[in-house]
Design a protein around this motif. Structure first.
Motif, PDB file in Angstrom:
ATOM      1  N   UNK A   1      53.385  25.547  21.857  1.00  0.00           N
ATOM      2  CA  UNK A   1      54.154  24.125  22.348  1.00  0.00           C
ATOM      3  C   UNK A   1      53.698  22.910  21.773  1.00  0.00           C
ATOM      4  N   UNK A   2      54.454  22.030  21.536  1.00  0.00           N
ATOM      5  CA  UNK A   2      53.955  20.891  21.071  1.00  0.00           C
ATOM      6  C   UNK A   2      53.321  19.987  22.390  1.00  0.00           C
ATOM      7  N   UNK A   3      52.534  19.336  21.993  1.00  0.00           N
ATOM      8  CA  UNK A   3      51.615  18.529  22.904  1.00  0.00           C
ATOM      9  C   UNK A   3      50.368  19.581  23.778  1.00  0.00           C
ATOM     10  N   UNK A   4      50.206  20.717  23.232  1.00  0.00           N
ATOM     11  CA  UNK A   4      49.196  21.464  23.727  1.00  0.00           C
ATOM     12  C   UNK A   4      48.200  21.879  22.331  1.00  0.00           C
ATOM     13  N   UNK A   5      47.020  22.062  22.938  1.00  0.00           N
ATOM     14  CA  UNK A   5      45.958  22.504  21.962  1.00  0.00           C
ATOM     15  C   UNK A   5      45.368  23.799  22.211  1.00  0.00           C
TER      16      UNK A   5
ATOM     17  N   UNK B   1      46.415  20.632  27.694  1.00  0.00           N
ATOM     18  CA  UNK B   1      47.337  19.606  27.637  1.00  0.00           C
ATOM     19  C   UNK B   1      47.323  18.521  28.598  1.00  0.00           C
ATOM     20  N   UNK B   2      47.613  17.065  28.129  1.00  0.00           N
ATOM     21  CA  UNK B   2      47.810  15.993  28.692  1.00  0.00           C
ATOM     22  C   UNK B   2      49.360  15.772  29.157  1.00  0.00           C
ATOM     23  N   UNK B   3      50.186  16.721  28.430  1.00  0.00           N
ATOM     24  CA  UNK B   3      51.493  16.505  28.684  1.00  0.00           C
ATOM     25  C   UNK B   3      52.264  18.000  28.691  1.00  0.00           C
ATOM     26  N   UNK B   4      51.809  18.759  29.714  1.00  0.00           N
ATOM     27  CA  UNK B   4      52.316  20.163  29.636  1.00  0.00           C
ATOM     28  C   UNK B   4      53.739  20.192  29.954  1.00  0.00           C
ATOM     29  N   UNK B   5      54.138  19.272  30.602  1.00  0.00           N
ATOM     30  CA  UNK B   5      55.895  19.564  31.048  1.00  0.00           C
ATOM     31  C   UNK B   5      56.500  18.230  30.682  1.00  0.00           C
ATOM     32  N   UNK B   6      57.728  18.736  29.926  1.00  0.00           N
ATOM     33  CA  UNK B   6      58.629  17.684  29.214  1.00  0.00           C
ATOM     34  C   UNK B   6      59.672  17.510  29.877  1.00  0.00           C
ATOM     35  N   UNK B   7      60.210  17.952  31.070  1.00  0.00           N
ATOM     36  CA  UNK B   7      61.232  17.936  31.636  1.00  0.00           C
ATOM     37  C   UNK B   7      61.020  17.197  33.192  1.00  0.00           C
ATOM     38  N   UNK B   8      61.265  16.064  33.432  1.00  0.00           N
ATOM     39  CA  UNK B   8      60.848  15.559  34.631  1.00  0.00           C
ATOM     40  C   UNK B   8      61.383  16.129  36.006  1.00  0.00           C
TER      41      UNK B   8
ATOM     42  N   UNK C   1      39.772  33.520  33.899  1.00  0.00           N
ATOM     43  CA  UNK C   1      39.121  32.274  33.329  1.00  0.00           C
ATOM     44  C   UNK C   1      39.163  31.223  34.318  1.00  0.00           C
ATOM     45  N   UNK C   2      39.070  30.026  33.670  1.00  0.00           N
ATOM     46  CA  UNK C   2      38.810  28.730  34.709  1.00  0.00           C
ATOM     47  C   UNK C   2      39.503  27.531  33.903  1.00  0.00           C
ATOM     48  N   UNK C   3      40.533  27.009  34.663  1.00  0.00           N
ATOM     49  CA  UNK C   3      41.315  25.874  34.447  1.00  0.00           C
ATOM     50  C   UNK C   3      41.080  24.647  35.248  1.00  0.00           C
ATOM     51  N   UNK C   4      41.160  23.525  34.742  1.00  0.00           N
ATOM     52  CA  UNK C   4      41.046  22.277  35.415  1.00  0.00           C
ATOM     53  C   UNK C   4      42.397  21.673  35.501  1.00  0.00           C
ATOM     54  N   UNK C   5      42.832  21.622  36.556  1.00  0.00           N
ATOM     55  CA  UNK C   5      44.335  21.038  36.850  1.00  0.00           C
ATOM     56  C   UNK C   5      44.231  19.609  37.382  1.00  0.00           C
ATOM     57  N   UNK C   6      44.887  18.527  36.751  1.00  0.00           N
ATOM     58  CA  UNK C   6      44.690  17.369  37.426  1.00  0.00           C
ATOM     59  C   UNK C   6      46.254  16.939  37.888  1.00  0.00           C
ATOM     60  N   UNK C   7      46.528  16.598  39.127  1.00  0.00           N
ATOM     61  CA  UNK C   7      48.046  16.436  39.587  1.00  0.00           C
ATOM     62  C   UNK C   7      47.879  15.078  40.358  1.00  0.00           C
ATOM     63  N   UNK C   8      48.591  13.988  39.582  1.00  0.00           N
ATOM     64  CA  UNK C   8      48.686  12.791  40.122  1.00  0.00           C
ATOM     65  C   UNK C   8      47.302  12.199  40.485  1.00  0.00           C
ATOM     66  N   UNK C   9      46.156  12.372  39.826  1.00  0.00           N
ATOM     67  CA  UNK C   9      44.755  12.020  39.722  1.00  0.00           C
ATOM     68  C   UNK C   9      43.969  12.910  40.678  1.00  0.00           C
ATOM     69  N   UNK C  10      44.635  13.966  41.426  1.00  0.00           N
ATOM     70  CA  UNK C  10      43.713  14.956  42.037  1.00  0.00           C
ATOM     71  C   UNK C  10      43.287  15.945  41.057  1.00  0.00           C
TER      72      UNK C  10
ATOM     73  N   UNK D   1      47.884  17.404  34.099  1.00  0.00           N
ATOM     74  CA  UNK D   1      47.318  17.630  32.944  1.00  0.00           C
ATOM     75  C   UNK D   1      46.702  19.149  33.282  1.00  0.00           C
ATOM     76  N   UNK D   2      46.221  19.962  32.163  1.00  0.00           N
ATOM     77  CA  UNK D   2      45.678  21.206  32.391  1.00  0.00           C
ATOM     78  C   UNK D   2      44.902  21.622  31.157  1.00  0.00           C
ATOM     79  N   UNK D   3      43.661  21.787  31.529  1.00  0.00           N
ATOM     80  CA  UNK D   3      42.663  22.167  30.474  1.00  0.00           C
ATOM     81  C   UNK D   3      41.703  23.132  30.742  1.00  0.00           C
ATOM     82  N   UNK D   4      41.291  23.863  29.690  1.00  0.00           N
ATOM     83  CA  UNK D   4      40.382  25.036  29.991  1.00  0.00           C
ATOM     84  C   UNK D   4      38.945  24.439  29.634  1.00  0.00           C
ATOM     85  N   UNK D   5      38.264  24.161  30.705  1.00  0.00           N
ATOM     86  CA  UNK D   5      36.926  23.663  30.326  1.00  0.00           C
ATOM     87  C   UNK D   5      35.832  24.621  30.490  1.00  0.00           C
TER      88      UNK D   5
END
Length: 269
Positions: free
Chosen positions: A43-47, A78-85, A96-105, A124-128
């Motif tokens: 997906x574009x916007x993902x690493x 990704x800092x922009x995982x979803x493209x459809x508002x 595994x372990x993922x860090x999920x940030x939703x509206x600053x939480x 945003x969603x990242x694998x730290x």
């Protein structure tokens, strides 16, 4: 607890290509054995990610949702995982372990972690972590209703959510409901259904809800329309609205699957 996920890789040249994949107008079965490296997408916007697309809106296939199995390498995300508002999402982590940030939480998700992300959320969603992280991602465009508020984001887990035993089944059939069925803010449910060894759906369910089922654990014979199909960990099933379905567990461990269904809204005319 273990959770099914695509095996990746590629069978060697000694394997005969006969398989159990089925695609009909009423249902589809995408077995784990077909979920290999050569059918992944990016997906574009993902690493440093790849995904298996298990369902997508398509003529003669899924109408209300898409479903991915996603693998993210350490440092990926990704800092922009979803493209459809207008899209809402459920994230279910298999390992595994993922860090999920939703509206600053910020939230840490590990094996069995579950998150609901409402439409219009900034997330945003990242694998730290030090190893790959894998998760199921279910997406549906939200259908609003007059006088009904948008649902709020929440994070929980399989381990934190007590299964609800179904009636008249001697305790062998239970559903882990992450959303209260009476909460009309939600127009989809993504639950985990568990059958203990010997359990079954004792009638052919025939109803309006479209389904996506990903087998997380155990084995069963599953009735799809008029066909009994053996399924196991990593197998995915799509069932169109009103496709008859039932199951009979096989083996000596619980049979569990992640279940999507659309609910709580008028039928579009």
């Amino acid at each position: 607890m273990t959770y099914g996920f695509p095996p990746g890789g590629l069978p060697d040249q000694s394997v005969h290509p006969d398989g159990t994949a089925v695609f009909t107008s009423a249902y589809a079965v995408i077995p784990a054995v077909t979920q290999r490296d050569i059918v992944t997408s990016f997906l574009p916007g993902w690493k440093d990610m790849r995904m298996w697309v298990l369902a997508r809106p398509l003529s003669g296939f899924a109408e209300t949702f898409s479903q991915y199995a996603v693998e993210v390498m350490p440092g990926g995300g990704s800092d922009t995982p979803e493209v459809d508002p207008e899209a809402q999402s459920v994230i279910f982590v298999t390992d595994g372990t993922l860090t999920l940030n939703i509206d600053g939480a910020k939230h840490k998700l590990t094996d069995g972690g579950y998150a609901y992300v409402p439409p219009d959320a900034v997330w945003t969603l990242w694998n730290d972590g030090d190893g790959p992280a894998r998760f199921h991602w279910v997406r549906k465009r939200y259908v609003g209703a007059e006088g009904v508020d948008l649902p709020e984001a929440f994070v929980t887990s399989d381990q934190e959510t007590a299964p609800v035993v179904m009636p008249d089944c001697d305790g062998v059939w239970a559903t882990t409901r992450f959303v209260d069925p009476a909460d009309l803010r939600h127009d989809m449910h993504v639950n985990i259904v568990t059958f203990q060894p010997g359990g079954r759906i004792p009638f052919a369910e025939t109803h309006v809800m479209e389904h996506g089922l990903y087998v997380l654990q155990g084995t069963a014979d599953y009735l799809l329309n008029k066909d009994w199909v053996p399924v196991g960990p990593g197998d995915f099933m799509w069932l169109r609205a009103f496709c008859p379905q039932a199951c009979i567990t096989t083996g000596d461990e619980p049979f569990r699957y992640l279940l999507y269904k659309d609910v709580n809204r008028h039928m579009p005319l």
